[in-house]
Scaffold this motif. Structure first.
Motif, PDB file in Angstrom:
ATOM      1  N   TRP A 137      58.035  23.520  62.932  1.00  9.40           N
ATOM      2  CA  TRP A 137      59.258  23.650  62.148  1.00  9.40           C
ATOM      3  C   TRP A 137      60.490  23.599  63.064  1.00  9.40           C
ATOM      4  CZ3 TRP A 137      59.854  24.345  56.791  1.00  9.40           C
ATOM      5  CH2 TRP A 137      61.139  24.678  56.361  1.00  9.40           C
ATOM      6  N   ASN A 138      60.370  24.152  64.252  1.00 10.86           N
ATOM      7  CA  ASN A 138      61.518  24.298  65.142  1.00 10.86           C
ATOM      8  C   ASN A 138      61.754  23.117  66.067  1.00 10.86           C
ATOM      9  OD1 ASN A 138      61.629  26.755  63.965  1.00 10.86           O
ATOM     10  ND2 ASN A 138      61.126  27.947  65.783  1.00 10.86           N
ATOM     11  N   THR A 187      66.361  28.879  58.259  1.00 11.57           N
ATOM     12  CA  THR A 187      65.628  29.932  58.961  1.00 11.57           C
ATOM     13  C   THR A 187      64.838  30.813  57.996  1.00 11.57           C
ATOM     14  OG1 THR A 187      67.637  31.254  58.892  1.00 11.57           O
ATOM     15  CG2 THR A 187      67.168  30.147  60.943  1.00 11.57           C
ATOM     16  N   ILE A 193      64.779  19.835  59.090  1.00 10.51           N
ATOM     17  CA  ILE A 193      65.848  20.818  59.006  1.00 10.51           C
ATOM     18  C   ILE A 193      66.658  20.982  60.308  1.00 10.51           C
ATOM     19  CG2 ILE A 193      66.245  23.315  58.855  1.00 10.51           C
ATOM     20  CD1 ILE A 193      66.155  22.331  56.199  1.00 10.51           C
ATOM     21  N   PRO A 194      66.016  21.190  61.461  1.00  7.44           N
ATOM     22  CA  PRO A 194      66.836  21.465  62.658  1.00  7.44           C
ATOM     23  C   PRO A 194      67.800  20.317  62.977  1.00  7.44           C
ATOM     24  CG  PRO A 194      64.556  22.036  63.079  1.00  7.44           C
ATOM     25  CD  PRO A 194      64.574  21.317  61.766  1.00  7.44           C
ATOM     26  N   ILE A 210      55.362  27.493  63.113  1.00  8.56           N
ATOM     27  CA  ILE A 210      56.688  27.846  63.635  1.00  8.56           C
ATOM     28  C   ILE A 210      57.145  26.810  64.669  1.00  8.56           C
ATOM     29  CG2 ILE A 210      57.960  29.527  65.035  1.00  8.56           C
ATOM     30  CD1 ILE A 210      56.343  31.735  63.674  1.00  8.56           C
ATOM     31  N   PHE A 211      56.254  26.474  65.603  1.00  5.37           N
ATOM     32  CA  PHE A 211      56.641  25.506  66.640  1.00  5.37           C
ATOM     33  C   PHE A 211      56.989  24.153  66.028  1.00  5.37           C
ATOM     34  CE2 PHE A 211      54.199  28.341  69.594  1.00  5.37           C
ATOM     35  CZ  PHE A 211      55.292  28.664  70.375  1.00  5.37           C
ATOM     36  N   PHE A 240      62.795  19.860  67.975  1.00  5.41           N
ATOM     37  CA  PHE A 240      64.082  19.170  67.838  1.00  5.41           C
ATOM     38  C   PHE A 240      64.086  17.770  68.435  1.00  5.41           C
ATOM     39  CE2 PHE A 240      68.529  18.417  69.235  1.00  5.41           C
ATOM     40  CZ  PHE A 240      69.146  18.486  68.002  1.00  5.41           C
TER      41      PHE A 240
END
Lengths: 283, 302
Positions: free
Chosen positions: A212-213, A258, A230-231, A209-210, A215
């Motif tokens: 993937w998120n 998401t 993605i972000p 999760i971290f 930035f």
């Protein structure tokens, strides 16, 4: 025991509170989803169209993402970087966690305190130094420039969660393995690893999760369109034209970006909560 | 003799297992921070043709007179403390609700942790859309309720843009706080409340005299985490306002990023990193001191 059935007023209030919690948590996500399946006319209608009728429905925003943008690549890049950094992180973090839980090494208290401390560092403090390293090694637009930092930023949590797991394991197991003549490494791989799988899954979900998120590193170190995660790609969708912001397409991108995480949370809610609390509280 | 060699072997294996992880942490955490301290003593910008020139404390004295820096620190402080207080209060409320027994509790808990798990940059897009001045749902609701006459330009007004980013941050991270607090609530034995109730205490008194003191450790830890993360907030603001309008939501992280990436002023950027780092360390040290004091005082009482 107190009486199980409370006053109806109390249960009414509880019901209201539950509805509020659900609305608060889901509202923005549902609104993005509804926007993503509405035609542009319905999106720009005033007053807002909350629930589009059949002629106001469209999948155009989704097809547009794949037709005009390498959206499939974005998803793939995010998956690749997140999975690889998760595997690396578990591979490096679990042995360290075991050593910190079971073996007596001089200075381990200081080490643990430092590990706890750096979980608090925001990434902005690291990006300048990392930028220099990335430049010096020519790693710009190379996934290593993301995988290595992502592995590192997830290591503290991994070590803390895995350490608290190892501490809960009965010691007899290791003692009898030692009597059987197993060395530490052999015992780790052959006896502890199978037992550790649930904890590894828990930790792995969090690190995924971290990763993937993330930035700021992704924004700085990857500039080639096809390699973006993605972000960053989603955040830059609106940037192409100033006058006509593609609200529908942005909404579709947020839904797709998401979705993997929504699924993870749906299936692993208990593990996520367990991992977060053991990482933050017991550490 | 044998004991000693065993001990030495255990230590050797221990270090062997720790060192790979330690090296990576040194590379990604220690090097950038130490490097920032070193680089902050140099001028390295377009004026020096990106070559480092020793400048002593010039970067730091420049910072003292840099209004934009102070504004970014002020913005960050307002953002951090407002978000922190709202998140703790709201997180506490949600944790109390999730701690009740009701049908579908598992599902509600799952829903409640969803915001935490989603990418901040992406959910910032969702909030930008909610706060949109023309088609945003927030304006639409307020108009329907008759509370406003025309749509508000949320992200175009300095004060309202700050409010909007705080709201988005509270939405995104309250779930983290409530997860931690819920774990604390679940560790409180139920009979404490029952005994207290028999003595005639109201629920509010129970909350203040039992719940709050017992979950103080979780509250402190949640507050510490949230403080550090809000203080370095980047993605949410970058996507929602890019620090605007007119720098009204420019956080110190955005200023650092712009200094390095847009103005290519590496020396000054490094000095900004150092100061941000030091502020963070001081606050964390204070909090750690408070936690230790708290532990001691609760230890004495029981």
């Amino acid at each position: 025991m107190m009486t199980q059935r409370k006053f109806s007023v109390a249960s009414l209030l509880l019901g209201l509170a539950i509805v509020l919690v659900v609305l608060f948590s889901l509202g923005p996500i549902i609104w993005q989803f509804l926007t993503s399946i509405k035609t542009n006319d319905a999106i720009a209608a005033i007053p807002n169209v909350y629930f589009p009728n059949p002629n106001q429905l469209t999948l155009n925003h989704y097809t547009e993402l794949f037709a005009r943008r390498p959206f499939f690549n974005y998803m793939l890049n995010s998956f690749l970087v997140s999975i690889l950094s998760t595997i690396l992180c578990l591979g490096l973090g679990s042995p360290a966690a075991y050593a910190l839980a079971r073996l007596r090494i001089p200075g381990e208290r200081i080490l643990l305190a430092l590990i706890l401390l750096i979980t608090l560092f925001p990434y902005i403090l690291l990006f300048l130094g990392l930028l220099e390293i990335v430049k010096a090694l020519g790693l710009g637009n190379n996934f290593l420039a993301l995988i290595v930092p992502y592995t590192a930023i997830n290591l503290p949590l991994t070590i803390l969660v895995m350490r608290s797991f190892f501490q809960q394991l009965p010691r007899d197991l290791e003692d009898s393995a030692r009597i059987e003549g197993y060395g530490t490494l052999k015992m780790l791989v052959e006896i502890l690893l199978p037992l550790t799988l649930p904890a590894l899954v828990t930790t792995g979900i969090l690190t995924f999760i971290f990763a993937w998120n993330e930035f700021i590193f992704a924004l700085t170190f990857i500039t080639v369109e096809n390699m973006k995660t993605i972000p960053v790609a989603a955040a830059q969708l609106g940037g192409s034209s100033v006058f006509e912001i593609p609200y529908g397409t942005i909404a579709a991108a947020t839904v797709l970006g998401t979705l993997p995480l929504v699924l993870l949370v749906l299936f692993f809610q208990k593990k996520i909560v367990q991992g977060l609390t053991s990482g933050a509280v017991k550490g | 003799m044998k004991q000693d060699t065993l001990r030495a072997r255990e230590q050797r294996t221990g270090w062997l297992l720790v060192i790979p992880a330690l090296l990576l942490l040194l590379l990604v955490y220690a090097y950038p921070i130490l490097r920032a301290f070193g680089l902050s003593l140099f001028s390295q910008n377009l004026g020096t043709q990106l070559q480092p020139e020793f400048a002593g404390l010039a970067n730091y004295s420049r910072m003292i007179a840099d209004g934009r820096f102070w504004q970014s620190i002020g913005n960050t402080a307002i953002f951090t403390f407002s978000a922190l207080i709202l998140e703790l209060v709201l997180g506490m409320g949600i944790a109390l609700v999730l701690n009740q027994t009701f049908r579908g509790k598992g599902l509600v808990r799952t829903i409640a942790i969803l915001p935490w798990a989603l990418p901040t940059a992406i959910m910032a897009l969702a909030w930008t859309w909610i706060f949109n001045d023309q088609y945003g749902i927030l304006n639409d609701i307020l108009l329907r309720l008759g509370w406003i006459e025309t749509g508000i330009n949320w992200l175009g007004n300095p004060t309202l843009a700050m409010v909007a980013t705080i709201v988005a941050d509270v939405w995104k991270t309250t779930s983290f706080v409530s997860i931690l607090l819920l774990a604390g609530l679940q560790s409180i034995p139920q009979d404490l409340y029952e005994a207290h109730a028999i003595e005639g205490a109201t629920p509010w008194q129970s909350f203040r005299q039992i719940t709050l003191p017992l979950i103080m450790p979780q509250i402190t830890i949640a507050a510490l985490f949230r403080f550090a993360q809000s203080f370095g907030i980047f993605d949410l603001i970058q996507v929602m306002t890019e620090g605007g309008p007119a720098g009204a939501t420019e956080m110190v992280s955005l200023y650092i990023y712009a200094t390095v990436r847009r103005y290519l002023d590496f020396g000054y950027g490094a000095a900004l990193v150092v100061v941000t780092f030091l502020i963070l360390i001081v606050v964390v040290a204070l909090a750690a001191y408070l936690i230790a004091k708290l532990r001691r005082s609760t230890g004495v009482e029981t």
